[in-house]
Design an enzyme around this catalytic site. Structure first.
Site, PDB file in Angstrom:
ATOM      1  N   HIS A 118      -4.543 -12.208  25.336  1.00  0.00           N
ATOM      2  CA  HIS A 118      -5.977 -11.916  25.305  1.00  0.00           C
ATOM      3  C   HIS A 118      -6.265 -10.939  24.177  1.00  0.00           C
ATOM      4  CE1 HIS A 118      -5.140  -8.091  27.200  1.00  0.00           C
ATOM      5  NE2 HIS A 118      -4.631  -8.666  28.280  1.00  0.00           N
TER       6      HIS A 118
ATOM      7  N   LYS B  28      -9.517 -11.239  34.904  1.00  0.00           N
ATOM      8  CA  LYS B  28      -9.765 -12.651  35.174  1.00  0.00           C
ATOM      9  C   LYS B  28     -10.837 -12.822  36.239  1.00  0.00           C
ATOM     10  CE  LYS B  28      -6.062 -15.754  34.041  1.00  0.00           C
ATOM     11  NZ  LYS B  28      -4.878 -16.462  34.490  1.00  0.00           N
TER      12      LYS B  28
ATOM     13  N   HIS C 257      -4.133  -7.737  23.591  1.00  0.00           N
ATOM     14  CA  HIS C 257      -2.879  -7.914  22.841  1.00  0.00           C
ATOM     15  C   HIS C 257      -3.185  -8.067  21.353  1.00  0.00           C
ATOM     16  CE1 HIS C 257      -1.876  -9.977  26.864  1.00  0.00           C
ATOM     17  NE2 HIS C 257      -1.390  -8.754  26.927  1.00  0.00           N
TER      18      HIS C 257
ATOM     19  N   HIS D 222      -4.279  -1.787  38.237  1.00  0.00           N
ATOM     20  CA  HIS D 222      -4.441  -3.174  38.675  1.00  0.00           C
ATOM     21  C   HIS D 222      -5.230  -3.350  39.965  1.00  0.00           C
ATOM     22  CE1 HIS D 222      -1.003  -3.347  35.864  1.00  0.00           C
ATOM     23  NE2 HIS D 222      -1.657  -4.407  35.454  1.00  0.00           N
TER      24      HIS D 222
ATOM     25  N   LYS E 133     -13.908  -3.304  32.725  1.00  0.00           N
ATOM     26  CA  LYS E 133     -12.499  -3.565  32.545  1.00  0.00           C
ATOM     27  C   LYS E 133     -12.296  -5.080  32.444  1.00  0.00           C
ATOM     28  CE  LYS E 133      -8.173  -2.382  34.499  1.00  0.00           C
ATOM     29  NZ  LYS E 133      -7.314  -1.665  35.373  1.00  0.00           N
TER      30      LYS E 133
ATOM     31  N   CYS F 293       4.686  -1.488  41.810  1.00  0.00           N
ATOM     32  CA  CYS F 293       3.590  -2.373  41.391  1.00  0.00           C
ATOM     33  C   CYS F 293       4.185  -3.428  40.464  1.00  0.00           C
ATOM     34  CB  CYS F 293       2.490  -1.603  40.666  1.00  0.00           C
ATOM     35  SG  CYS F 293       1.259  -2.706  39.921  1.00  0.00           S
TER      36      CYS F 293
ATOM     37  N   CYS G 137       2.493  -3.826  36.985  1.00  0.00           N
ATOM     38  CA  CYS G 137       2.943  -2.808  36.015  1.00  0.00           C
ATOM     39  C   CYS G 137       4.436  -2.924  35.754  1.00  0.00           C
ATOM     40  CB  CYS G 137       2.747  -1.389  36.531  1.00  0.00           C
ATOM     41  SG  CYS G 137       1.093  -0.800  36.754  1.00  0.00           S
TER      42      CYS G 137
ATOM     43  N   CYS H 178      -2.827   0.599  42.996  1.00  0.00           N
ATOM     44  CA  CYS H 178      -2.455   0.892  41.615  1.00  0.00           C
ATOM     45  C   CYS H 178      -3.725   1.195  40.811  1.00  0.00           C
ATOM     46  CB  CYS H 178      -1.727  -0.308  41.009  1.00  0.00           C
ATOM     47  SG  CYS H 178      -1.628  -0.252  39.212  1.00  0.00           S
TER      48      CYS H 178
HETATM   49  N1  MSP Z   1       5.815  -5.882  28.389  1.00  0.00           N
HETATM   50  C1  MSP Z   1       5.284  -4.576  28.338  1.00  0.00           C
HETATM   51  C2  MSP Z   1       5.602  -3.906  27.029  1.00  0.00           C
HETATM   52  C3  MSP Z   1       7.050  -3.751  26.701  1.00  0.00           C
HETATM   53  S1  MSP Z   1       7.293  -3.024  25.148  1.00  0.00           S
HETATM   54  C4  MSP Z   1       8.884  -2.636  25.087  1.00  0.00           C
HETATM   55  C5  MSP Z   1       3.775  -4.622  28.520  1.00  0.00           C
HETATM   56  N2  MSP Z   1       3.178  -5.780  28.224  1.00  0.00           N
HETATM   57  S2  MSP Z   1       1.585  -6.053  28.324  1.00  0.00           S
HETATM   58  O1  MSP Z   1       1.431  -7.469  28.100  1.00  0.00           O
HETATM   59  O2  MSP Z   1       1.052  -5.522  29.505  1.00  0.00           O
HETATM   60  O3  MSP Z   1       0.967  -5.337  27.080  1.00  0.00           O
HETATM   61  C6  MSP Z   1       0.443  -4.036  27.143  1.00  0.00           C
HETATM   62  C7  MSP Z   1      -0.165  -3.740  25.805  1.00  0.00           C
HETATM   63  O4  MSP Z   1      -1.191  -4.710  25.484  1.00  0.00           O
HETATM   64  C8  MSP Z   1      -0.890  -2.414  25.678  1.00  0.00           C
HETATM   65  O5  MSP Z   1      -0.020  -1.336  25.479  1.00  0.00           O
HETATM   66  C9  MSP Z   1      -1.740  -2.698  24.473  1.00  0.00           C
HETATM   67  O6  MSP Z   1      -0.942  -2.723  23.331  1.00  0.00           O
HETATM   68  C10 MSP Z   1      -2.246  -4.100  24.744  1.00  0.00           C
HETATM   69  N3  MSP Z   1      -3.458  -4.128  25.578  1.00  0.00           N
HETATM   70  C11 MSP Z   1      -3.618  -4.845  26.723  1.00  0.00           C
HETATM   71  N4  MSP Z   1      -4.899  -4.679  27.171  1.00  0.00           N
HETATM   72  C12 MSP Z   1      -5.580  -3.866  26.348  1.00  0.00           C
HETATM   73  C13 MSP Z   1      -6.893  -3.342  26.343  1.00  0.00           C
HETATM   74  N5  MSP Z   1      -7.795  -3.655  27.253  1.00  0.00           N
HETATM   75  N6  MSP Z   1      -7.197  -2.446  25.374  1.00  0.00           N
HETATM   76  C14 MSP Z   1      -6.289  -2.099  24.406  1.00  0.00           C
HETATM   77  N7  MSP Z   1      -5.056  -2.585  24.400  1.00  0.00           N
HETATM   78  C15 MSP Z   1      -4.660  -3.483  25.333  1.00  0.00           C
HETATM   79  O7  MSP Z   1       3.193  -3.624  28.862  1.00  0.00           O
END
Ligand code: MSP
Length: 504
Positions: free
Chosen positions: A19, A317, A22, A147, A314, A127, A130, A144
């Site tokens: 999304h 889905k 990322h 979440h 926030k 969780c 997380c 959490c």
């Molecule tokens: N798999 C772990 C990371 C392991 S790294 C060794 C993880 N994955 S995640 O898919 O949840 O990705 C989290 C990251 O996605 C956040 O740290 C950020 O980089 C990005 N983001 C996800 N949602 C976001 C927002 N709503 N806003 C900004 N960044 C966001 O955690």
């Protein structure tokens, strides 16, 4: 040899399609990567996916697939999204890579040999979304905080990494600047947490099957976060081995392999780990402590950006407000999405985005601002038959020109570079936008359409000045909007205008 620059994004959980959250981190990493590349550094830009653990196993089960097959089906979705956004990564990492799995096991054994691993009984609230244990005081109404789901009571015997031994060493390293935690407020937060005392962390799971087997204990799987963090290290080893092979092969076949030798093979340590604040703890505490235990150099910088909401809420889905980066690119083009996301609010802070906000930026700063400036300048140069060849700027090839000399933008360039290096992307873009506004105002003030009737020399001077300004703007925007920068350069050379940002 060139300076090397190693930059990482988190490896994203592959439980679903990517999304815009990322995309945000990945775009920022790409901007930095392109910026350092333009400075002549050897950039190693790592991104990828996190494939193990209960979270992925659950999602796979729902989809009726084996976890690996499920992950395989989603990998192209990430790669496609990054391609659409023009993300120029060096390596797309998967934690199911067998070489990585072996490296993770070896490092765990090394930690064990060094006396930093112990088996203990543990109960806590877990969780799965997380993929971590939560402390009771972190919960909001028993759920959490990130979440909104109820964590599960888990009681099992696990292997623990003795993180509690590293508090002082970590604080000292942070305070001495051995590794930087940015923004500054986050650093203080981390130091505060260390002061309150660090607990040992579980590095294995008893009941999770989908993961890397714990070495010498068949009943345990390596905790997904430990597996994931090590990706930053194993990717460099894999890269090194592949390239050494390449060099050896090309050595025996051809004499001309000079370009390969110019590449840095030893890219460790990372110059910067990028992520959002949600996972700073793992990157600023657990990961450096593991590296200390393994006697490996620490990353130079850990930068945690903010979290954004979508349309004030926030992203989720259930709310139906998850923004699909592909759909945004379809509508606005990759460059405009890259620009708008980084332009909207400071990188280190929380903020809000929405399709409307992206559309507004598109309209005002890109279409009416930059696009219109280029269009009208080239049209007037053509219409009034201005001969640019006699102007100093264009007689000299770009690479030999003093950047900014013609339009007085040298100072501006330095400022923009500094802002990018400090990850103040919104300010860097603000600076560029105001340069564009100034040139548009300059046209308004000097009225070339009137000069055309009265003063040919002045007319040529005014239009050459604007043209030169645009020549300087192209490299400034290049890390943010690479395609637009290329289009601009071409149009400025051929003097054939075509809209950069057509009306939507
Ligand atoms: N798999 C772990 C990371 C392991 S790294 C060794 C993880 N994955 S995640 O898919 O949840 O990705 C989290 C990251 O996605 C956040 O740290 C950020 O980089 C990005 N983001 C996800 N949602 C976001 C927002 N709503 N806003 C900004 N960044 C966001 O955690």
């Amino acid at each position: 040899m060139n300076k090397k620059f190693y930059i990482t994004t988190p490896i994203y959980y592959i439980n679903d399609v990517p999304h815009v959250g990322h995309a945000y981190t990945t775009i920022a990493a790409d901007v930095l990567s392109r910026y350092y590349q333009s400075k002549g550094e050897d950039v190693f830009f790592l991104t990828g996916v996190d494939e193990h653990g209960a979270k992925i196993a659950e999602a796979a089960k729902k989809a009726g697939l084996e976890p690996k097959a499920f992950a395989d089906s989603l990998v192209p979705r990430f790669q496609e999204a990054w391609k659409n956004l023009n993300i120029n990564y060096s390596e797309f990492f998967r934690t199911t890579n067998p070489i990585h799995e072996k490296i993770v096991q070896d490092l765990i054994l090394e930690l064990k040999d060094k006396g930093f691993v112990e088996k203990k009984k543990y109960s806590g609230l877990y969780c799965t979304a997380c993929e971590k244990f939560l402390q009771p005081d972190e919960l909001v109404d028993g759920c959490c905080p990130d979440h909104g789901t109820k964590p599960e009571e888990h009681s099992e015997e696990n292997y623990f990494f003795l993180l509690s031994k590293f508090g002082d060493k970590l604080s000292r390293a942070i305070e001495a600047g051995d590794y930087e935690i940015l923004p500054e407020s986050r650093k203080n937060e981390v130091l505060g947490k260390i002061k309150n005392g660090l607990e040992d962390v579980s590095i294995s799971r008893e009941k999770v099957e989908w993961g890397i087997p714990f070495p010498s204990d068949e009943n345990q799987t390596i905790y997904v976060w430990i597996d994931a963090l090590i990706n930053y290290w194993s990717a460099t080893k894999i890269y090194q081995t592949n390239n050494e092979k390449l060099i050896t092969n090309s050595n025996s076949e051809t004499a001309d392999n000079s370009s390969l030798f110019a590449v840095n093979l030893d890219v460790w340590p990372p110059n910067i780990h990028l992520m959002a604040k949600d996972i700073l703890w793992f990157h600023a505490i657990i990961w450096p402590a593991m590296l200390m235990a393994l006697d490996l150099p620490l990353p130079k910088k850990v930068f945690a950006h903010g979290f954004f909401t979508v349309g004030g809420q926030k992203m989720s889905k259930t709310r139906g407000n998850v923004l699909d980066p592909n759909a945004l690119v379809e509508k606005f083009g990759a460059d405009a999405v890259r620009y708008a996301l980084l332009r909207e609010f400071p990188f280190g802070e929380d903020g809000d985005i929405s399709e409307e906000k992206i559309a507004a930026r598109y309209q005002s700063e890109l279409s009416n601002g930059l696009g219109n400036l280029l269009q009208r300048t080239l049209s007037m140069i053509n219409k009034y038959e201005i001969d640019l060849s006699s102007r100093t700027c264009f007689g000299i090839p770009e690479e030999k020109r003093d950047s900014g000399s013609e339009s007085g933008m040298t100072e501006n360039n330095d400022k923009i570079s500094k802002l990018i290096e400090e990850l103040k992307f919104d300010q860097a873009l603000q600076e560029i936008a105001s340069g564009i506004t100034k040139l548009n105002q300059y046209i308004e003030e000097n009225k070339p359409w009137e000069l055309a009737k009265t003063d040919q020399a002045k007319l040529a001077e005014v239009l050459s000045h604007v043209h030169a300004g645009l020549v300087d703007i192209a490299p400034q925007i290049a890390p943010f909007m690479p395609e637009t920068a290329d289009k601009m350069k071409k149009q400025l050379e051929t003097l054939v205008p075509s809209p950069l940002f057509p009306r939507i």
